[in-house]
Design an enzyme around this catalytic site. Structure first.
Site, PDB file in Angstrom:
ATOM      1  N   PHE A 150      37.854  49.210  29.734  1.00  0.00           N
ATOM      2  CA  PHE A 150      37.941  49.707  28.357  1.00  0.00           C
ATOM      3  C   PHE A 150      38.108  48.519  27.533  1.00  0.00           C
ATOM      4  CE2 PHE A 150      42.183  50.857  25.969  1.00  0.00           C
ATOM      5  CZ  PHE A 150      41.491  51.285  24.885  1.00  0.00           C
ATOM      6  N   ASN A 164      33.476  44.034  38.966  1.00  0.00           N
ATOM      7  CA  ASN A 164      33.102  44.477  40.286  1.00  0.00           C
ATOM      8  C   ASN A 164      32.810  46.247  40.147  1.00  0.00           C
ATOM      9  OD1 ASN A 164      35.672  45.360  40.292  1.00  0.00           O
ATOM     10  ND2 ASN A 164      36.320  44.188  42.167  1.00  0.00           N
ATOM     11  N   GLY A 190      39.461  27.127  37.589  1.00  0.00           N
ATOM     12  CA  GLY A 190      38.449  25.933  38.137  1.00  0.00           C
ATOM     13  C   GLY A 190      37.159  26.147  37.189  1.00  0.00           C
ATOM     14  N   ALA A 202      44.335  37.826  29.957  1.00  0.00           N
ATOM     15  CA  ALA A 202      45.002  38.958  29.274  1.00  0.00           C
ATOM     16  C   ALA A 202      46.240  39.365  30.248  1.00  0.00           C
ATOM     17  CB  ALA A 202      44.124  40.171  29.642  1.00  0.00           C
ATOM     18  N   TYR A 227      51.397  44.369  39.869  1.00  0.00           N
ATOM     19  CA  TYR A 227      50.663  43.989  38.788  1.00  0.00           C
ATOM     20  C   TYR A 227      51.493  42.995  37.557  1.00  0.00           C
ATOM     21  CZ  TYR A 227      48.305  45.247  34.001  1.00  0.00           C
ATOM     22  OH  TYR A 227      47.813  44.890  32.989  1.00  0.00           O
ATOM     23  N   TYR A 253      47.554  24.629  34.546  1.00  0.00           N
ATOM     24  CA  TYR A 253      46.421  23.974  34.316  1.00  0.00           C
ATOM     25  C   TYR A 253      46.225  23.305  33.035  1.00  0.00           C
ATOM     26  CZ  TYR A 253      43.340  24.937  38.148  1.00  0.00           C
ATOM     27  OH  TYR A 253      43.051  25.163  39.589  1.00  0.00           O
TER      28      TYR A 253
END
Ligand code: UDP
Length: 319
Positions: A12, A33, A103, A115, A146, A160
């Site tokens: 979506f 996927n 990475g 997100a 989740y 990172y």
């Protein structure tokens, strides 16, 4: 013209982001996927020189030939029904998938926007939710797969940034609606609209006093785009602060469709947040952003989309 990788491209939000970046003149590589995404959402982009598609699960090593300027990580099951059906994939795409994309971003010197979600606030004890609130999450409840994956995603993304100096952005997305929402993802809006269109009972969970605040997808995409091109590293809420109870929302949908459907009440799912409303002061201040679409107009557009689906076309037989 930038080269942009968008994961969850057939979903979506991902598909609307693909549209936006193509429209703005960028080259887009969509990756998905397809466990919850649908190629129908992006089939209009196939054949465009600026668009290509890779069928891949980002929980596995991600290889993209050539340079990349931006990565938007939008791959994830994203409705409570999906997490129940796919708890391990949900955990992996938010954790291992994010790690792989970090990475990749590092290798390509690209900027990564992830997100995140209002679910990081869990069943919030602070209302409305601002970005300084740490949340009230049950790690082992049905939504934990989740919520905790997204909390880990924020943590590793920030690590990172601080450790490697990677350019990162974190958007916390609140309930969003619009064309291309999946009809059968169990979310309130597609459930209510399809029930109303079929003249079936409307299934409100609990007594319907729990609240949500629904943002139209074009407003969300605008907020995300502004955040990507800003220099702001801390999380930013993007959502519509117009709050409504689920019972009133169900009534709005029934009225809009002109259906005779009756509202019926069913058990409230475990850990269903009682109230949710974004504090968008930060987005207003940093991004000069606020939602423009009012709910009645946005719901009409979304209803027209659902009505156009094959499921709702009335059969005509030729004599
Ligand atoms: N909900 C409902 N009936 C449905 C589907 C959902 O009453 O058929 C309720 C759900 O319990 C929640 C609210 O609507 O309180 C929003 O649910 P959704 O799955 O859309 O999003 P989330 O709970 O993740 O905000």
């Amino acid at each position: 013209m930038a080269r942009v990788l968008i994961t969850g491209a057939a979903g979506f939000l991902g598909s609307h982001l693909c549209d936006r970046f193509i429209k703005d003149g960028h080259e887009v590589i969509g990756m998905d996927n397809l466990i919850t995404g649908d190629l129908k959402n992006i089939e209009h982009l196939f054949g465009l020189e600026a668009f290509s598609f890779a069928h891949h699960d980002v929980s596995k090593y991600v290889h993209v030939p050539g340079h990349l300027d931006y990565i938007l990580h939008f791959a994830s099951p994203a409705s409570p029904i999906d997490y129940l059906k796919m708890p391990i994939q949900t955990l992996k795409v938010g954790s291992l998938g994010t790690h792989n994309l970090l990475g990749l971003a590092k290798a390509k010197s690209a900027r990564l926007l992830v997100a995140s979600t209002s679910e990081v606030y869990g069943d919030p004890l602070v209302h409305p939710q601002n970005e300084s609130y740490w949340g009230n999450v049950n790690p082992v409840g049905p939504r934990g797969v989740y919520d905790e994956a997204k909390r880990f995603q924020e943590a590793i993304t920030m690590a990172y940034h601080t450790y490697h100096g990677l350019e990162t952005r974190i958007v916390r997305i609140f309930n969003t609606y619009g064309p291309r929402m999946r009809l059968n993802d169990g979310r309130a809006l597609p459930a209510f609209m399809s029930q109303a269109l079929r003249g079936e009972d409307i299934t409100v969970f609990g007594d319907g006093s729990q609240t949500r605040s629904f943002c139209y997808v074009a407003d969300l995409v605008e907020g995300i785009t502004r955040l990507l091109f800003s220099d702001y590293v801390e999380p930013v809420n993007v959502g519509n602060p117009s709050e409504i109870s689920i019972k009133d929302f169900a009534e709005e949908v029934v009225k809009l469709t002109g259906s005779n459907s009756q509202i019926t009440f069913h058990p409230l799912p475990k850990d269903d947040p009682k109230q949710r409303k974004p504090d968008i002061a930060r987005a207003k201040d940093i991004l000069d952003w606020e939602p423009k679409m009012n709910r009645s107009e946005g719901l009409k557009i979304t209803l027209d989309y659902f009505k156009s689906l094959p499921e709702f076309q009335t059969q005509t037989t030729s004599a």
